[in-house]
Enzyme design. Structure first.
Site, PDB file in Angstrom:
ATOM      1  N   GLY A   1       5.041  80.783  28.087  1.00  0.00           N
ATOM      2  CA  GLY A   1       6.058  79.937  28.728  1.00  0.00           C
ATOM      3  C   GLY A   1       6.844  80.638  29.820  1.00  0.00           C
ATOM      4  O   GLY A   1       7.087  81.844  29.769  1.00  0.00           O
TER       5      GLY A   1
ATOM      6  N   LYS B   1      16.273  78.231  23.464  1.00  0.00           N
ATOM      7  CA  LYS B   1      15.674  77.282  24.408  1.00  0.00           C
ATOM      8  C   LYS B   1      16.608  76.991  25.580  1.00  0.00           C
ATOM      9  O   LYS B   1      16.186  76.521  26.627  1.00  0.00           O
ATOM     10  CB  LYS B   1      15.352  75.948  23.704  1.00  0.00           C
ATOM     11  CG  LYS B   1      14.419  76.079  22.501  1.00  0.00           C
ATOM     12  CD  LYS B   1      13.007  76.385  22.905  1.00  0.00           C
ATOM     13  CE  LYS B   1      12.067  76.451  21.709  1.00  0.00           C
ATOM     14  NZ  LYS B   1      10.800  77.130  22.041  1.00  0.00           N
TER      15      LYS B   1
END
Length: 497
Positions: A105, A385
C-alpha cells in the site's frame, strides 16, 4: 425468449467477451521486453483465471440462509491458549516461523508519497523500522533465525528496496517478493484499459495490485515458499504492515506447533470483539460445514444491517493470520484455493470508470483443513489508517519497547479513546504542523476536532473534548492548557507578541 434460450445467449456473449479479453492480453504481452516477458505472462494468466471466474459469478456470493454462527470450539479464547504456557524449547518452535508483512500500500490516503510503511509513526521510526526492531529483538532474545518477508506491489517495490540497505547490520534476514500486476478493466466494455505493459505516463492508472489474496500465488511463484520449506520452516505469520499490534505471539505459535489434540491447524485467523467502530469488518461464520470469512461486500443488501449488528456477529477479522507453508504449497499446486472476488469500482483521473478484481487473503480460510479462529485481545489490532490513528500511537497512551507498542500502565482503563480529526488534519504534514507537541491523552475518552485548530506545547486532554472552529475562524489551544470535558468553539487566536 425461453429461459434456456436466454442462458444460452448469455453464454455466447460470455465466451465472446473472454475471447476479446484474451486477444487484448495477448496484444499487451507482445509489448513486453525479454526480461519482463516471463513474469508478465504469469500475471496476465492469473488475471485471465480471475476474469473467467468473475464472469461465472453473479450477485452476492453468499446464500444468507446458510450462514450460521461458528460452533463454540471453532473460535478459541486467547486466554485459554495462553494458559497452556510455553515449552522450554521455544527457540526451536520459533525457528519454524517466517513473518510476512503485506507491504503493497501507498501512503496516499494520508497525503504521503511512496510506500505507507515508510511513514514515521513514533520517535522518527517508520512502520518498517518497528517491524525490523521487533523481529531482531526476538532473534537476539531466543537466539533464533526468524526471517522477515515483505510482499511489495509494483507501487512500493523500488522505494522499499532502496531503504532495505539500512538494515544490513540488523539480525534479521529480509526477503521481498512482488504481488501480481493486473490490468484494470473498463466498466462498460469490460476490456483492459492498458495498451502495453508499461506503467508510466498515461498507463500509470491502467494497472493495479489485486488485493492481498494474491499472496498465495505470488509467494509460490517467487520460489520463496519452496526455499523456506527446504529450510525446515513450517508456518507463516501474515499481517498488514500498518497494524502495529500484529507482533509475533509465542503462545499462538506454540498452539500451532504443539496442538493439545495432536491435530495441527493449517490456518488460524485472529479475530477480536467488534465495537461500534468495526461494523464493516469481515466476520467468521459457519457456512456449509466450514469456517468462512464473510465480508460486507458479499452480503445481500437486505441483510447488511443484520451483518453490522454487534449482537449477532460479535467478532471481526484482524487480518493477523497463521498459515501452514506445506498446506499453501499443496493447495496452490492443486489450484484449490478458493477466494471470493471483490469487485472494486474506481474512477480514473480522466473520469473513466473502471473496475478492478481483487481477493482477500483471509477468504481462503475455507480451503484449508482444520481451521481455527482465536479471539485475541483488542491490543493485537492497532491499525494506522488515518492521522487520527497516528495521534493515538504517537501519544503517551502507548509506550515503545523493542519495536512493540503497549498500552501505558498509567492509563486506568484499557480501552482506546475515540479520536476524530477533521479534514484539516488529513495529510500527515498538515497534522504535524498543527501539533507543537503531542498532547497528554492518558485520561482522554473522546476527542473531536474540526476546522482550523492548532495545539500548543504540553496540552492535556481529559474526558470528552470537542473543538470546533467554524469556517473562517481559527482556534489556537494555548501551551500548557488542560481541557477536561470541554467544548471549545468560536475563534481563539494566539498571536506572537
Amino acid at each position: 425468449m425461453s429461459q434456456d434460450g436466454a442462458s444460452q445467449f448469455q453464454e455466447v456473449i460470455r465466451q465472446e467477451l473472454e475471447l476479446s479479453v484474451k486477444k487484448e492480453l495477448e496484444k499487451i504481452l507482445t509489448t513486453a521486453s525479454s526480461h519482463e516477458f516471463e513474469h508478465t505472462k504469469k500475471d496476465l494468466d492469473g488475471f485471465r483465471k480471475l476474469f473467467h471466474r468473475f464472469l461465472q459469478e453473479k450477485g452476492p456470493s453468499v446464500d444468507w440462509g446458510k450462514i450460521q454462527r461458528p460452533p463454540e470450539d471453532s473460535i478459541q479464547p486467547y486466554e485459554k491458549i495462553k494458559a497452556r504456557g510455553l515449552p522450554d524449547n521455544i527457540s526451536s518452535v520459533l525457528n519454524k516461523l517466517v513473518v510476512v508483512k503485506l507491504n503493497g500500500g501507498l501512503g496516499t490516503s494520508m497525503g504521503c508519497k511512496g510506500p505507507k510503511s515508510l511513514i514515521g509513526v513514533r520517535n522518527e521510526n517508520t512502520f518498517l523500522d518497528l517491524t525490523v526492531q521487533q523481529i531482531e529483538h526476538l532473534n537476539k532474545t531466543y537466539n533464533t533465525d526468524v526471517p522477515l518477508v515483505l510482499m511489495n506491489s509494483f507501487n512500493t517495490d523500488e522505494d522499499t528496496k532502496k531503504i532495505l540497505q539500512k538494515y544490513n547490520h540488523c539480525r534479521v534476514k529480509i526477503y521481498t517478493f512482488n504481488q501480481s500486476r493486473y490490468p484494470r478493466i473498463n466498466k462498460e466494455s469490460l476490456l483492459p484499459v492498458a495498451k502495453d505493459v508499461s506503467y508510466s505516463g498515461e498507463n500509470t492508472e491502467a494497472w493495479y495490485p489485486p488485493g492481498h489474496g494474491d499472496i498465495y500465488a505470488s509467494f509460490y511463484n517467487s520460489g520463496l515458499l519452496d526455499t523456506f520449506i527446504g529450510e525446515g520452516k513450517e508456518y507463516i505469520f501474515v499481517s498488514n504492515i500498518d497494524n502495529l499490534g500484529a507482533t509475533v505471539d509465542l503462545y499462538i505459535l506454540n498452539h500451532l506447533m504443539n496442538p493439545p489434540n495432536g491435530k495441527r491447524c493449517e490456518f488460524v485467523m485472529e479475530v477480536t470483539n467488534k465495537t461500534r467502530a468495526d461494523v464493516k469488518g469481515g466476520t467468521l461464520t459457519q457456512y456449509e460445514g466450514k469456517l468462512r470469512l464473510v465480508e460486507i461486500a458479499q452480503v445481500p443488501k437486505a441483510h447488511v444491517d443484520e451483518f453490522k449488528s454487534v449482537s449477532k456477529f460479535k467478532i471481526f477479522n484482524t487480518n493477523n493470520l497463521w498459515i501452514s507453508l506445506a498446506a499453501v504449497k499443496r493447495l496452490q499446486e492443486q489450484n484449490a484455493i478458493d477466494m471470493e472476488i471483490i469487485v472494486n469500482p474506481k474512477t480514473l483521473d480522466g473520469g473513466l470508470n473502471v473496475i478492478q478484481l481483487e481477493t482477500a487473503v483471509g477468504a481462503a480460510i475455507k480451503s484449508f483443513e482444520n481451521s481455527l479462529g482465536i479471539n485475541v485481545p483488542r491490543s493485537r489490532f492497532l491499525p494506522v489508517k488515518t492521522t487520527s490513528d497516528l495521534l493515538l500511537v504517537m501519544s503517551n497512551l502507548y509506550s515503545l519497547n523493542a519495536g512493540s507498542l503497549t498500552m501505558s500502565e498509567k492509563r486506568e482503563f484499557p480501552t482506546v479513546p475515540l479520536v476524530k480529526l477533521g479534514s484539516s488534519f488529513t495529510k500527515v504534514q498538515d497534522y504535524l504542523r498543527r501539533f507543537e507537541s503531542i498532547p497528554d491523552m492518558l485520561e482522554l475518552d473522546h476527542l473531536t476536532v474540526s476546522g482550523d485548530v492548532t495545539f500548543g506545547k504540553n496540552v492535556s486532554l481529559k474526558g470528552t473534548v470537542i473543538i470546533i472552529a467554524n469556517h473562517g475562524d481559527r482556534i489556537d489551544i494555548p501551551p500548557g492548557a488542560v481541557l477536561e470535558n470541554k467544548i471549545v468553539s468560536g475563534n481563539l487566536r494566539i498571536l506572537d507578541h
